[in-house]
Write a protein that holds these residues in place. Sequence first.
Motif, PDB file in Angstrom:
ATOM      1  N   ALA A 179       0.841  -1.205   0.000  1.00  0.00           N
ATOM      2  CA  ALA A 179       0.000   0.000   0.000  1.00  0.00           C
ATOM      3  C   ALA A 179       0.878   1.258   0.000  1.00  0.00           C
ATOM      4  O   ALA A 179       0.594   2.223  -0.727  1.00  0.00           O
ATOM      5  N   VAL A 180       1.945   1.231   0.808  1.00  0.00           N
ATOM      6  CA  VAL A 180       2.868   2.373   0.856  1.00  0.00           C
ATOM      7  C   VAL A 180       3.515   2.578  -0.512  1.00  0.00           C
ATOM      8  O   VAL A 180       3.585   3.695  -1.032  1.00  0.00           O
ATOM      9  N   LEU A 181       3.963   1.467  -1.093  1.00  0.00           N
ATOM     10  CA  LEU A 181       4.613   1.532  -2.413  1.00  0.00           C
ATOM     11  C   LEU A 181       3.670   2.140  -3.449  1.00  0.00           C
ATOM     12  O   LEU A 181       4.065   3.029  -4.223  1.00  0.00           O
ATOM     13  N   THR A 182       2.426   1.667  -3.466  1.00  0.00           N
ATOM     14  CA  THR A 182       1.451   2.156  -4.446  1.00  0.00           C
ATOM     15  C   THR A 182       1.232   3.662  -4.269  1.00  0.00           C
ATOM     16  O   THR A 182       1.225   4.421  -5.255  1.00  0.00           O
ATOM     17  N   THR A 183       1.092   4.102  -3.014  1.00  0.00           N
ATOM     18  CA  THR A 183       0.866   5.526  -2.738  1.00  0.00           C
ATOM     19  C   THR A 183       2.072   6.352  -3.199  1.00  0.00           C
ATOM     20  O   THR A 183       1.907   7.386  -3.871  1.00  0.00           O
ATOM     21  N   VAL A 184       3.279   5.890  -2.837  1.00  0.00           N
ATOM     22  CA  VAL A 184       4.491   6.627  -3.214  1.00  0.00           C
ATOM     23  C   VAL A 184       4.599   6.734  -4.740  1.00  0.00           C
ATOM     24  O   VAL A 184       4.898   7.806  -5.285  1.00  0.00           O
ATOM     25  N   LEU A 185       4.316   5.615  -5.429  1.00  0.00           N
ATOM     26  CA  LEU A 185       4.425   5.632  -6.892  1.00  0.00           C
ATOM     27  C   LEU A 185       3.378   6.557  -7.525  1.00  0.00           C
ATOM     28  O   LEU A 185       3.670   7.218  -8.531  1.00  0.00           O
ATOM     29  N   TRP A 186       2.185   6.615  -6.951  1.00  0.00           N
ATOM     30  CA  TRP A 186       1.167   7.544  -7.463  1.00  0.00           C
ATOM     31  C   TRP A 186       1.634   8.985  -7.288  1.00  0.00           C
ATOM     32  O   TRP A 186       1.512   9.802  -8.209  1.00  0.00           O
TER      33      TRP A 186
END
Lengths: 131, 249
Positions: free
Chosen positions: A98-105
């Motif tokens: 979830a953190v990765l997805t948010t950072v990439l967005w």
Amino acid sequence: MSVRDQGQPAWLVGPGGAIAWLLQRLSGFILVLLLGTHLLLLHYGGDQQLVFASVTIRLKTVLFIIIDTGLLASGLYHGLNGLRNVVLDWDISRRAAAVLTTVLWIVGIFMTIYGATALYSFWAGRGVFGG
Amino acid sequence: MSITDTKPQLEGAKTVTVNIFRYDPATTDKPHYDSWQVPIIGSMTVLDLLFHLLEHEDGSLAFRYACREAICGSCALYVNGSYRLACKTQLKDLKAPEINISPLPHLKVIKDLVVDMDPFWEKYERIKPYLITRDEPPEKEFLQDPAARLKMDDMVDCILCGACYSGCPTVWTDPDYLGPAALVKMNRFTVDTRDQGNKERTKLFDNEHGVWRCHTIFNCVEACPKDINQTYSIQHLKRRAVARRFGGK
């Protein structure tokens, strides 16, 4: 963590990746289409000379602005979602995913705005970054 | 009488060198390969070869088998670099001077050629591999026309040997990934006109450890001894998941 080790199987919980997968396909299709158009226009269309003046003129053309903005957005989505898929293959925790997805967005949106600023500079008649 | 006393004397018979993976966690021996010269008798299969070794060379050799006719899926092994059913593979078809036999790769070895299939079966159970119905059962049987049955033709051939599961790179890296065999079975029920469990099954495959981890590497298709196209089934489930997001069935 293996399936047998956890009380709640991770793959029974939470959102899936259907929309991400669909967007990956769509962005891939758009990339192929726009890259082809981009290359054709650059090599066979109009002024062949690659100098600052010709680039300036090109970036004041609506067609180029549309193509380059499309390339920027679809390229960033396709690349960053691809990176996300590579990292998810390492079986990271749901929280890390979830953190990765948010950072990439956030990275993707920032890069799109940053790139668009450069693209629209000449269109707005202000030169690069308002200079 | 020792087991070697009954060894058949086949003078002049063509022989082949066989290297077999050996490992017994109960001993201190490290994993290694044992080699034997084995006579090729008629249309001898790899399973016949293993029985020959068990009876005449080493009674402690461990391997799985059941039906001996390629329908139970017990004897899947890694033979000369390919996934094969031991009972279906004839030595003469291998066309190799040496035969190397290993257990299914990437699975925990219990002993010699026997691997731990528990993770495979646990995931298989999770996908509810049975017909789910909500309506009142019909008086006689659930009817299905031949055209609808044809859509499942490829998938019902799966004998759950685990070759695709063992050969899938995503299974190697993600222990929660359902794996090709479970997803094929999932698709088999998704296309079954008699089944009404699509809604509850979708959440089992539409998630980050379900179909979306498949990167269409096609190792499963290459590994399958029944020539099933697992990747097709997984892609079909992906399309089904997207359709459901937009209100489809």
